[in-house]
Design a protein around this motif. Structure first.
Motif, short mmCIF file in Angstrom:
data_model
loop_
_atom_site.label_atom_id
_atom_site.label_comp_id
_atom_site.label_asym_id
_atom_site.label_seq_id
_atom_site.Cartn_x
_atom_site.Cartn_y
_atom_site.Cartn_z
N LEU A 102 22.80 -5.92 -10.47
CA LEU A 102 22.61 -7.36 -10.59
C LEU A 102 22.02 -8.02 -9.34
N THR A 103 21.77 -7.23 -8.32
CA THR A 103 21.23 -7.83 -7.09
C THR A 103 20.04 -7.03 -6.58
N LYS A 104 19.11 -7.73 -5.99
CA LYS A 104 17.98 -7.06 -5.37
C LYS A 104 18.08 -7.17 -3.85
N ASP A 105 18.64 -8.30 -3.39
CA ASP A 105 18.60 -8.54 -1.94
C ASP A 105 19.82 -8.00 -1.20
N LYS A 106 20.93 -7.82 -1.91
CA LYS A 106 22.11 -7.31 -1.18
C LYS A 106 22.24 -5.82 -1.44
N GLN A 107 21.58 -5.02 -0.66
CA GLN A 107 21.65 -3.59 -0.90
C GLN A 107 22.38 -2.86 0.22
N ASP A 108 21.82 -2.86 1.41
CA ASP A 108 22.40 -2.02 2.45
C ASP A 108 23.48 -2.75 3.25
N GLY A 109 23.03 -3.60 4.17
CA GLY A 109 23.98 -4.24 5.07
C GLY A 109 24.93 -5.20 4.37
N ASN A 110 24.52 -5.77 3.27
CA ASN A 110 25.31 -6.84 2.66
C ASN A 110 26.12 -6.42 1.43
N LEU A 111 26.03 -5.17 1.08
CA LEU A 111 26.83 -4.66 -0.04
C LEU A 111 27.61 -3.46 0.51
N ILE A 112 28.88 -3.69 0.75
CA ILE A 112 29.65 -2.71 1.52
C ILE A 112 30.68 -2.00 0.64
N PRO A 172 32.89 -5.67 -21.58
CA PRO A 172 31.58 -5.91 -21.01
C PRO A 172 31.70 -6.46 -19.58
N PHE A 173 30.75 -6.06 -18.74
CA PHE A 173 30.79 -6.45 -17.33
C PHE A 173 30.52 -7.95 -17.19
N PRO A 174 31.26 -8.61 -16.28
CA PRO A 174 31.10 -10.07 -16.14
C PRO A 174 29.82 -10.43 -15.37
N ASP A 175 28.69 -10.17 -15.97
CA ASP A 175 27.39 -10.37 -15.30
C ASP A 175 27.23 -11.77 -14.72
N ASP A 176 27.56 -12.80 -15.52
CA ASP A 176 27.33 -14.18 -15.08
C ASP A 176 28.14 -14.51 -13.83
N ALA A 177 29.41 -14.13 -13.85
CA ALA A 177 30.28 -14.43 -12.71
C ALA A 177 29.82 -13.67 -11.48
N VAL A 178 29.37 -12.46 -11.67
CA VAL A 178 28.92 -11.66 -10.52
C VAL A 178 27.60 -12.22 -9.98
N ARG A 179 26.71 -12.65 -10.86
CA ARG A 179 25.45 -13.26 -10.40
C ARG A 179 25.73 -14.50 -9.57
N LYS A 180 26.67 -15.31 -10.05
CA LYS A 180 27.04 -16.53 -9.32
C LYS A 180 27.60 -16.17 -7.96
N ASN A 198 37.30 5.69 -5.95
CA ASN A 198 36.38 6.67 -6.53
C ASN A 198 35.21 6.77 -5.58
N GLN A 199 34.21 7.55 -5.95
CA GLN A 199 33.08 7.73 -5.05
C GLN A 199 31.93 6.77 -5.38
N GLY A 200 32.25 5.67 -6.04
CA GLY A 200 31.24 4.65 -6.31
C GLY A 200 30.95 4.47 -7.79
N GLN A 201 31.63 3.52 -8.42
CA GLN A 201 31.39 3.25 -9.84
C GLN A 201 31.13 1.76 -10.07
N LEU A 202 32.11 0.92 -9.72
CA LEU A 202 31.91 -0.53 -9.90
C LEU A 202 30.68 -1.01 -9.13
N ILE A 203 30.45 -0.39 -7.95
CA ILE A 203 29.38 -0.86 -7.08
C ILE A 203 28.01 -0.73 -7.74
N HIS A 204 27.88 0.23 -8.67
CA HIS A 204 26.59 0.38 -9.36
C HIS A 204 26.25 -0.87 -10.19
N GLU A 205 27.30 -1.47 -10.73
CA GLU A 205 27.07 -2.67 -11.55
C GLU A 205 26.65 -3.85 -10.68
N ILE A 206 27.22 -3.92 -9.46
CA ILE A 206 26.82 -4.98 -8.54
C ILE A 206 25.35 -4.75 -8.13
N ARG A 207 25.03 -3.48 -7.84
CA ARG A 207 23.65 -3.15 -7.45
C ARG A 207 22.67 -3.53 -8.56
#
Lengths: 279, 400
Positions: free
Chosen positions: B367-377, B334-342, B356-365
């Protein structure tokens, strides 16, 4: 309480919650199940030591009804699961219940390789010449020109001879009978289970509701009579001229030879590499 | 949601295996070799597999070692047969494992679903290679992150572990076997091709210091036995074939006894059981490595071999005074939601390098609303080459 006579089925069927079974009225799977149960009762095998494994299809629903260790697996994979069970616990009697589509189409690869290894698994293949559970599609044993829902203009494919296939792949016990021949089935089940090696028992059966209707084969009883009238024993075949045996279902033990069984071979290997340390 | 359910489950804290002081000698070994040794040390006594690059050394070593220990090695006719055989063997009482790579892993998906729905312990090691399809068999990729979670049809929660070194490959193999036994499920160990074939020094722990978990055996009479007993925090006993319990196993949706059912309430019970077994035990399952995260304004989130590059990049950036840290999941599912939220609360920018062409990053997306474009690289590549420390360092400097 009423005096209820004790029957074999009372001991071997799981009575709670498992019935009614899924099979259509007139299906010959029940006759075959009866023969298997009587064979196992006759052999006085311990139910704890029997593992009945199946894949997917009408016949593969059989294990759920019987009181053994039962493993209803994926379509085509029964023999592969059975190989895992048998390799880890060779003392268990492993019986695979399968059908023509399950065993010779999607599961064909596992069939030939288990036969090649000569692992001590008893495969009881109930051949009704059709995919019954999914509603009547052509299988590898649907006869040439027969009608199936995926062969609505008649089947243009040639069919498998399952016993020849198993023999060619190296099965050391191969037999064929029909659902009509219930006692013969019972005897062959015993022979197959007793054989130390890969055994294939093909039981020609009937699917009156789907195959029978599509191909105008008459009532369930008509289809059973057809098995009686259109099958001959291997001994009879050898005496008769070729024109009289053509198109007949050949019944009998078609092959029985003794060659090294696979779990025995593995035990020997272990003994060798452990240098006698293993008991 | 996880904070509430944690209290119910009270999961046991499981320490990772640590090398003993009087341990066995330091050995130079490949990741694949470490997996094979880990399997043996965890008590694996059944392996069925099919040759495939870059995982084959695992099978070769176990072909050599298992017969010496009275275990079973069998080379099957394909990967479908391999997952089937290890599941059958497990029901007969074996601790079983198979190893494969992308194409074989795809073939195993139906069987992985079967092991999960029937709650049969087993371990699948997937030494990932470049894809899709045959791809580049000897080149690395991290393309199976989502397949390891969602590859089998239907909803089936997953436990997937992901080491970043040879030593950790050994440790997480043992943990994978332990978790499979404890949670009665198919646990997946994802390796990178480079880790499978890379040689590193590993200090093996004393066998006596390795924590081994085995399935709970029933101690009740046969007629009380429920193959899927709901009264044990979803961690129920498991009888083996031949022990007198004569239960039914089916890939059909089943009731607590293991018999097929079409009743919505019983189907619901089964599905909830599969889900809760994982989600009630998140704390026991999730393992993460957090490095230099205390004051970090930039975080790198990545797993496996890419985390090795990231560690170098973090060290180099820290030397330049850039506040950057690394968060690395050892358990990706299971994805470490709590640690990533922190992490998302505390940092301004998250860099997600992956092969890959983007897999882990979907899970970060997710869990976040504010870090989308400039802040999620993202740093993404699927051409068979690795992401280097310098590339990550360059991005760190750019965002700083």
């Amino acid at each position: 309480m009423a005096n209820i006579p004790q029957k074999i089925i009372h001991e071997y069927l799981r009575h709670d919650k498992k019935f009614p079974h899924v099979w259509c009225a007139g299906c010959s799977n029940g006759i075959v199940l009866g023969s298997i149960i009587r064979a196992i009762a006759d052999m006085q095998l311990n139910r704890d030591d029997i593992v009945m494994v199946s894949g997917i299809g009408c016949s593969s629903r059989m294990p759920v009804y019987v009181d053994f260790n039962t493993l209803h697996t994926l379509h085509g994979r029964a023999i592969a699961y059975a190989t895992g069970v048998k390799m880890f616990k060779p003392n268990l009697k492993v019986i695979v219940i399968t059908g023509d589509g399950d065993c010779t189409a999607i599961g064909g690869n596992h069939l030939i390789h288990a036969a090649r290894r000569n692992i001590d698994i008893t495969v009881i293949l109930i051949n009704n010449n059709i995919y019954g559970m999914t509603g009547g599609q052509a299988s590898p044993t649907t006869p040439h020109e027969a009608i199936a829902t995926t062969a609505p203009y008649g089947n243009i494919e040639p069919d498998f001879d399952i016993c020849n296939l198993a023999m060619g792949a190296g099965a050391s016990f191969v037999a064929r009978t029909t659902a009509f021949h219930a006692i013969e089935t019972q005897n062959y089940v015993k022979e197959a289970i007793n054989h130390n090696g890969f055994s294939m028992l093909e039981i020609v059966s009937s699917c009156p509701v789907i195959y029978g209707r599509l191909n105008k084969k008459g009532s369930p009883a008509d289809m059973l009579k057809h098995m009686r009238d259109n099958s001959i024993t291997l001994a009879a075949k050898e005496k008769l001229p070729k024109e009289k045996t053509e198109g007949k279902i050949i019944r009998g033990i078609l092959k029985r030879d003794e060659r090294t069984e696979f779990t025995d071979a593995y035990a020997q290997l272990v003994k060798k590499v452990m240098g006698g340390k293993h008991e | 949601m996880p904070t509430k359910i944690k209290k119910i489950a009270k999961p046991v804290e499981e320490k990772p295996v640590t090398p003993a002081k009087s341990g066995r000698k330091i050995r130079l070994m490949q990741g694949n070799e470490a997996v094979a040794l880990g399997a043996l040390d965890a008590g694996v006594n059944f392996f069925a597999g099919y040759p495939i690059t870059p995982s084959t050394e695992i099978a070769e070593i176990l072909a050599l070692e298992l017969p010496k220990r009275g275990g079973v090695f069998i080379q099957m006719e394909d990967e479908i047969a391999s997952i089937s055989a290890i599941t059958g063997a497990s029901l007969a009482g074996a601790k079983s494992l198979t190893a494969t790579s992308g194409p074989g892993f795809s073939l195993m998906q139906e069987g992985i679903g079967f092991a999960k729905i029937t709650e049969t312990p087993c371990v699948v090691v997937n030494v990932q290679r470049n894809g899709p399809s045959t791809g580049m068999p000897t080149s690395p990729a991290q393309g199976d992150i989502m397949q390891s979670r969602w590859g089998s049809h239907g909803d089936s929660p997953a436990i997937v572990l992901y080491p970043d070194s040879v030593k950790e490959s050994y440790e997480l193999t043992i943990r994978a076997v332990n978790l499979a036994e404890k949670y009665r499920t198919c646990v997946i160990l994802l390796l990178d091709e480079v880790i499978g074939h890379m040689r590193e020094a590993v200090t093996l722990p004393d066998i006596a210091n390795i924590r081994i978990v085995s399935r709970i055996k029933p101690t009740i009479p046969r007629h009380w036995y429920k193959h899927y007993d709901e009264n044990q925090k979803y961690l129920s006993p498991l009888a083996s074939f031949g022990e007198g319990y004569r239960y039914n196993v089916t890939g059909l949706t089943h009731d607590a006894l293991g018999f097929p059912t079409n009743k919505p309430n019983e189907a619901n019970d089964m599905m909830e059981r599969l889900r809760k077994k994982i989600s009630y035990n998140i704390r026991d399952l999730v393992q993460i490595e957090s490095r230099e995260m205390e004051d970090a304004k930039i975080a790198i989130f990545t797993a496996g071999i890419t985390a090795r590059a990231a560690k170098s990049a973090v060290a180099a950036a820290r030397a330049e005074g850039i506040p950057v840290g690394l968060l690395r999941p050892l358990t990706i599912w299971p994805f470490p939601d709590d640690a990533v939220r922190k992490m998302l609360r505390n940092v301004e920018t998250v860099i997600v390098p992956e092969l890959n062409q983007g897999q882990l990053i979907h899970e970060i997306r997710r869990l976040t609303k504010d870090k989308q474009d400039g802040n999620l690289i993202p740093i993404q590549r699927a051409n068979g080459t690795l992401i280097t420390p310098n590339e990550i360092l360059r991005i760190i400097r750019e965002v700083h």
